[in-house]
Scaffold this active site. Structure first.
Site, PDB file in Angstrom:
ATOM      1  N   GLY A   9       0.831  -1.210   0.000  1.00 42.53           N
ATOM      2  CA  GLY A   9       0.000   0.000   0.000  1.00 42.53           C
ATOM      3  C   GLY A   9       0.859   1.251   0.000  1.00 42.53           C
ATOM      4  N   ALA A  10       1.971   1.191  -0.734  1.00 44.05           N
ATOM      5  CA  ALA A  10       2.978   2.266  -0.648  1.00 44.05           C
ATOM      6  C   ALA A  10       2.858   3.311  -1.759  1.00 44.05           C
ATOM      7  CB  ALA A  10       4.380   1.670  -0.640  1.00 44.05           C
ATOM      8  N   TYR A 150     -13.624  -3.027  10.123  1.00 44.77           N
ATOM      9  CA  TYR A 150     -12.263  -2.473  10.225  1.00 44.77           C
ATOM     10  C   TYR A 150     -11.675  -2.689  11.630  1.00 44.77           C
ATOM     11  CZ  TYR A 150      -8.630   1.195   9.679  1.00 44.77           C
ATOM     12  OH  TYR A 150      -7.454   1.895   9.613  1.00 44.77           O
ATOM     13  N   LYS A 154      -8.366  -4.747  12.514  1.00 45.06           N
ATOM     14  CA  LYS A 154      -7.216  -4.108  13.160  1.00 45.06           C
ATOM     15  C   LYS A 154      -6.880  -4.750  14.508  1.00 45.06           C
ATOM     16  CE  LYS A 154      -5.921  -1.156  10.056  1.00 45.06           C
ATOM     17  NZ  LYS A 154      -4.775  -1.574   9.208  1.00 45.06           N
TER      18      LYS A 154
HETATM   19  P1  NAI Z   1      -4.581   5.225   2.008  1.00 47.61           P
HETATM   20  O1  NAI Z   1      -5.972   4.862   1.602  1.00 47.61           O
HETATM   21  O2  NAI Z   1      -4.110   6.614   1.767  1.00 47.61           O
HETATM   22  O3  NAI Z   1      -3.536   4.223   1.310  1.00 47.61           O
HETATM   23  C1  NAI Z   1      -3.738   2.831   1.330  1.00 47.61           C
HETATM   24  C2  NAI Z   1      -3.009   2.216   0.157  1.00 47.61           C
HETATM   25  O4  NAI Z   1      -3.253   0.795   0.187  1.00 47.61           O
HETATM   26  C3  NAI Z   1      -3.527   2.727  -1.204  1.00 47.61           C
HETATM   27  O5  NAI Z   1      -2.450   3.139  -2.014  1.00 47.61           O
HETATM   28  C4  NAI Z   1      -4.263   1.515  -1.769  1.00 47.61           C
HETATM   29  O6  NAI Z   1      -4.230   1.435  -3.195  1.00 47.61           O
HETATM   30  C5  NAI Z   1      -3.495   0.358  -1.142  1.00 47.61           C
HETATM   31  N1  NAI Z   1      -4.272  -0.876  -1.150  1.00 47.61           N
HETATM   32  C6  NAI Z   1      -5.584  -1.032  -0.842  1.00 47.61           C
HETATM   33  N2  NAI Z   1      -5.954  -2.306  -1.023  1.00 47.61           N
HETATM   34  C7  NAI Z   1      -4.867  -2.977  -1.458  1.00 47.61           C
HETATM   35  C8  NAI Z   1      -4.630  -4.330  -1.827  1.00 47.61           C
HETATM   36  N3  NAI Z   1      -5.602  -5.247  -1.780  1.00 47.61           N
HETATM   37  N4  NAI Z   1      -3.384  -4.671  -2.232  1.00 47.61           N
HETATM   38  C9  NAI Z   1      -2.379  -3.760  -2.306  1.00 47.61           C
HETATM   39  N5  NAI Z   1      -2.553  -2.464  -1.962  1.00 47.61           N
HETATM   40  C10 NAI Z   1      -3.786  -2.074  -1.547  1.00 47.61           C
HETATM   41  O7  NAI Z   1      -4.472   4.814   3.545  1.00 47.61           O
HETATM   42  P2  NAI Z   1      -3.512   5.334   4.733  1.00 47.61           P
HETATM   43  O8  NAI Z   1      -4.281   6.313   5.515  1.00 47.61           O
HETATM   44  O9  NAI Z   1      -2.162   5.669   4.217  1.00 47.61           O
HETATM   45  O10 NAI Z   1      -3.451   4.007   5.623  1.00 47.61           O
HETATM   46  C11 NAI Z   1      -2.383   3.069   5.571  1.00 47.61           C
HETATM   47  C12 NAI Z   1      -2.597   2.025   6.656  1.00 47.61           C
HETATM   48  O11 NAI Z   1      -2.672   2.655   7.925  1.00 47.61           O
HETATM   49  C13 NAI Z   1      -3.895   1.238   6.498  1.00 47.61           C
HETATM   50  O12 NAI Z   1      -3.695  -0.105   6.891  1.00 47.61           O
HETATM   51  C14 NAI Z   1      -4.822   1.949   7.453  1.00 47.61           C
HETATM   52  O13 NAI Z   1      -5.871   1.105   7.849  1.00 47.61           O
HETATM   53  C15 NAI Z   1      -3.878   2.302   8.574  1.00 47.61           C
HETATM   54  N6  NAI Z   1      -4.330   3.385   9.417  1.00 47.61           N
HETATM   55  C16 NAI Z   1      -4.584   4.641   8.916  1.00 47.61           C
HETATM   56  C17 NAI Z   1      -5.016   5.643   9.754  1.00 47.61           C
HETATM   57  C18 NAI Z   1      -5.309   7.038   9.272  1.00 47.61           C
HETATM   58  O14 NAI Z   1      -5.801   7.859  10.067  1.00 47.61           O
HETATM   59  N7  NAI Z   1      -5.044   7.383   8.021  1.00 47.61           N
HETATM   60  C19 NAI Z   1      -5.237   5.408  11.189  1.00 47.61           C
HETATM   61  C20 NAI Z   1      -4.943   4.067  11.599  1.00 47.61           C
HETATM   62  C21 NAI Z   1      -4.501   3.106  10.740  1.00 47.61           C
END
Ligand code: NAI
Length: 249
Positions: A9-10, A150, A154
């Site tokens: 997810g980078a 979710y 988590k």
């Molecule tokens: P984001 O939505 O900006 O980025 C997530 C990335 O994961 C995207 O580039 C997406 O294409 C990719 N992705 C989704 N499904 C995928 C799959 N099946 N295979 C490969 N890639 C996939 O999310 P963000 O905010 O950067 O979150 C990153 C992590 O941190 C997630 O696990 C999220 O649940 C967790 N998180 C985020 C928080 C926040 O406030 N933004 C708070 C707590 C946890």
């Protein structure tokens, strides 16, 4: 020595910041996301800074795609010994409105994805007698309205982390989880949209609840991940670090 890291997810958000940080710390980084083309900006940022990166398209919930991606990374970048399971999605709804598809999809990306990636990477870690796994949990693991799927995923990430730590410790592999609070990314932007509030207003509202008085940034999480992935963190394993600008209940 150069370690090879995979960050899932980078393409953006926390994953992009973590990939860039691990590259700055000297790792060759596989920037993995659903779509290889979407990884271009992160790869560019790493290579512009003099680092080494590879864009990899794969759905982490697809076992065949995960196996192929890890094989390709091992061949093109070196055996991966650092894994950050960051890929994630949200499909929020109150329980009575939550569909089975929304339940399955969220559990599948977070939990099945982290399982498949960890299983594929562990053989390289065991061969190297060294490894680091960092799983992205969330403060939502403690319960959050509208997030039955979710929060279950988590909380599951925390159980997975502890079991990986127990099973893989003897091979020099640590596993830890980071549980972020509110971080400004596209994911939280989507939450604001769903709630019908402007993002700036949403961020300001959320920041008021945070003891340090601000919302989190992707770099805040990248810094915690960098610590868990470091050589000197070899005695820290099976832990969940809440990175939320204050204590959590
Ligand atoms: P984001 O939505 O900006 O980025 C997530 C990335 O994961 C995207 O580039 C997406 O294409 C990719 N992705 C989704 N499904 C995928 C799959 N099946 N295979 C490969 N890639 C996939 O999310 P963000 O905010 O950067 O979150 C990153 C992590 O941190 C997630 O696990 C999220 O649940 C967790 N998180 C985020 C928080 C926040 O406030 N933004 C708070 C707590 C946890």
């Amino acid at each position: 020595m150069t370690r090879t890291a995979i960050v899932t997810g980078a393409a953006r958000g926390i994953g992009a910041a973590t990939a860039i940080r691990l590259a700055a710390d000297g790792c060759a980084v596989a920037v993995l996301d659903l779509d290889e083309a979407a990884c271009a900006d992160t790869v560019q940022a790493i290579t512009d800074a003099g680092g080494q990166a590879l864009a990899v398209g794969a759905d982490v919930s697809d076992a065949a795609a995960v196996a192929a991606a890890v094989d390709r990374i091992a061949a093109e970048l070196g055996a991966p010994t650092i894994l950050v399971n960051n890929a994630g999605i949200i499909r929020d709804n109150l329980l009575f409105k939550m569909t089975e598809d929304d339940w399955d999809l969220v559990l599948s990306v977070h939990l099945r994805g982290a399982f498949l990636m960890s299983r594929a990477v562990q053989k390289h870690q065991v061969d190297a007698s060294w490894g680091r796994i960092v799983n992205l949990s969330s403060t939502s693991a403690l319960g959050n309205r509208g997030q039955a799927n979710y929060s279950a995923a988590k909380a599951g990430m925390q159980g997975l982390t502890k079991t990986l730590a127990i099973e893989l410790g003897r091979y020099g592999v640590t596993a830890n989880a980071i549980a972020p609070g509110f971080i400004v990314t596209d994911m939280t932007r989507a939450t604001a949209e769903r709630m019908g509030v402007g993002f700036d207003e949403f961020v300001e509202h959320m920041a008021k609840e945070v003891p340090v008085g601000r919302a989190g940034a992707p770099d805040d999480i990248a810094a915690a991940a960098a610590f868990f992935c470091s050589e000197e963190a070899s005695f820290v394993s099976g832990q969940v670090l809440y990175v939320a600008g204050g204590p959590t209940a």
